[in-house]
Design a protein around this motif. Structure first.
Motif, short mmCIF file in Angstrom:
data_model
loop_
_atom_site.label_atom_id
_atom_site.label_comp_id
_atom_site.label_asym_id
_atom_site.label_seq_id
_atom_site.Cartn_x
_atom_site.Cartn_y
_atom_site.Cartn_z
N ILE A 4 0.46 -1.27 -0.40
CA ILE A 4 0.45 -0.10 -0.20
C ILE A 4 1.23 1.24 0.36
N ILE A 5 1.84 1.21 -0.44
CA ILE A 5 3.21 1.95 -0.59
C ILE A 5 2.08 3.45 -0.98
N ALA A 6 1.93 2.94 -2.17
CA ALA A 6 1.87 4.23 -2.94
C ALA A 6 0.40 4.65 -2.63
N LEU A 7 -0.51 3.87 -2.11
CA LEU A 7 -1.50 4.60 -1.13
C LEU A 7 -1.45 5.64 0.05
N VAL A 8 -0.09 4.60 0.50
CA VAL A 8 -0.19 5.94 1.88
C VAL A 8 0.76 7.38 1.06
N LYS A 9 1.57 7.37 0.06
CA LYS A 9 2.14 8.74 -0.64
C LYS A 9 1.22 9.40 -0.86
N LYS A 10 -0.28 9.02 -1.43
CA LYS A 10 -1.30 9.56 -2.15
C LYS A 10 -2.02 10.57 -0.36
N GLN A 11 -1.71 9.80 0.09
CA GLN A 11 -2.17 9.96 1.63
C GLN A 11 -1.38 11.56 1.96
N LEU A 12 0.29 10.98 1.79
CA LEU A 12 1.04 12.09 2.45
C LEU A 12 0.75 13.61 1.16
N GLU A 13 0.11 13.03 0.17
CA GLU A 13 0.56 14.18 0.10
C GLU A 13 -1.18 15.45 -0.39
N SER A 14 -1.76 15.30 0.58
CA SER A 14 -2.84 15.48 0.53
C SER A 14 -2.27 15.73 2.21
N MET A 15 -2.20 15.46 2.64
CA MET A 15 -1.77 16.22 4.28
C MET A 15 -0.82 17.18 4.08
N PRO A 16 -0.91 18.68 4.91
CA PRO A 16 -0.03 19.72 5.18
C PRO A 16 1.49 18.88 5.07
N PRO A 17 2.47 20.17 4.54
CA PRO A 17 3.43 19.26 4.49
C PRO A 17 4.15 19.97 6.48
N ILE A 18 5.33 19.57 6.37
CA ILE A 18 6.69 19.84 7.96
C ILE A 18 7.20 21.16 7.83
N ASP A 19 7.11 22.37 8.90
CA ASP A 19 7.39 23.28 8.43
C ASP A 19 8.85 23.30 9.18
N MET A 20 10.06 22.21 8.68
CA MET A 20 11.17 22.17 9.04
C MET A 20 12.41 23.14 9.78
N LYS A 21 11.71 24.07 9.39
CA LYS A 21 12.92 25.73 9.97
C LYS A 21 12.58 25.68 11.52
N SER A 22 10.73 25.33 12.10
CA SER A 22 10.31 25.63 13.45
C SER A 22 11.63 24.09 14.41
N SER A 23 12.20 23.34 13.94
CA SER A 23 12.64 22.57 15.23
C SER A 23 14.29 22.87 14.98
N LYS A 24 14.10 23.54 15.61
CA LYS A 24 15.86 24.41 15.88
C LYS A 24 16.50 23.92 17.00
N GLY A 25 17.25 22.99 16.65
CA GLY A 25 17.98 22.31 18.24
C GLY A 25 19.56 22.49 18.49
N THR A 26 19.37 23.12 20.12
CA THR A 26 20.62 23.04 20.31
C THR A 26 22.05 22.13 20.55
N THR A 27 22.36 22.31 19.08
CA THR A 27 23.10 21.34 19.24
C THR A 27 24.74 21.33 19.08
N GLU A 28 25.13 22.50 18.60
CA GLU A 28 26.77 23.19 18.65
C GLU A 28 26.89 22.80 19.61
N ALA A 29 28.48 22.10 19.84
CA ALA A 29 29.51 22.04 20.90
C ALA A 29 30.56 23.24 20.48
N PRO A 30 30.01 23.77 22.09
CA PRO A 30 30.98 25.04 22.35
C PRO A 30 32.93 24.64 21.82
N LYS A 31 32.85 25.22 21.01
CA LYS A 31 34.55 25.31 20.33
C LYS A 31 35.43 25.72 21.20
#
Length: 206
Positions: A157-184
């Motif tokens: 059912i991967i084709a059905l699920v892909k079609k379902q994903l297309e109908s869903m709103p996209p994820i705002d990747m910029k909203s996920s900002k983690g503080t992962t930088e190690a101090p130099k």
């Protein structure tokens, strides 16, 4: 006795019919996630982060190599006390660079998990919606290494699920900002008096 035998036969027939009424499906979950547009965005951010970390480590390693070469050239003019101090400074700098590299790897893995989590949640939701609409009782993950060794009479059912994903709103990747930088790590090694006043644990936190 005959009644018990007939009753057992009826129960078996009902159970068997119920089993055959169930609908089974499968899909490659790893492939599904990799086809999502947000996955490409996540990979681009991970590659950018990895490149920045590699450039910083290369810069620190070059600085350490220059200091080591300078020490080798000037070592003959040092007193024994100064020579031992210079060696200790180089060793401490090398240790800090190693710790910095390990922290960066941990931060990179953590950031990857942060970026992929909303993608897998969205994919899971799409699978549940497709399964509910089409009456699938079970949906198996056919990705390599997930433990599924054999599967028969199920629908992909991967084709059905892909079609379902297309109908869903996209994820705002910029909203996920983690503080992962190690101090130099600081390239300037403190003077011997400061080293005696600062414990290794406190120095590591700087």
């Amino acid at each position: 006795m005959l009644r018990k035998t007939l009753l057992a036969a009826v129960i078996t027939l009902i159970t068997t019919a119920g089993a055959y009424a169930q609908k089974f499906a499968h899909l490659d979950f790893t492939e599904l996630v990799r086809t999502m547009p947000e996955y490409k965005q996540a990979q681009e951010e991970m590659e950018k982060m990895r490149k920045e970390m590699e450039d910083e480590l290369l810069e620190l390693q070059n600085e350490l190599r220059e200091k080591a070469q300078k020490f080798e050239k000037e070592a003959s003019g040092y007193t024994e006390l100064v020579r031992q101090r210079k060696i200790r400074e180089l060793q401490e700098m090398q240790q800090k660079i190693q710790e910095y590299a390990e922290e960066n790897q941990e931060n990179l893995a953590r950031r990857q998990q942060e970026l992929l989590q909303p993608l897998t949640q969205k994919a899971q939701k799409a699978i549940e919606e497709v399964a509910t609409k089409n009456g699938y009782t079970y949906v198996f993950d056919s990705s390599q290494g997930n433990g599924l060794l054999f599967f028969k009479n199920g629908e992909d059912i991967i084709a059905l699920v892909k079609k379902q994903l297309e109908s869903m709103p996209p994820i705002d990747m910029k909203s996920s900002k983690g503080t992962t930088e190690a101090p130099k790590p600081n390239s300037q090694t403190p003077a011997p008096a400061q080293q005696q006043q600062t414990s290794p644990a406190k120095d590591k936190k700087k």
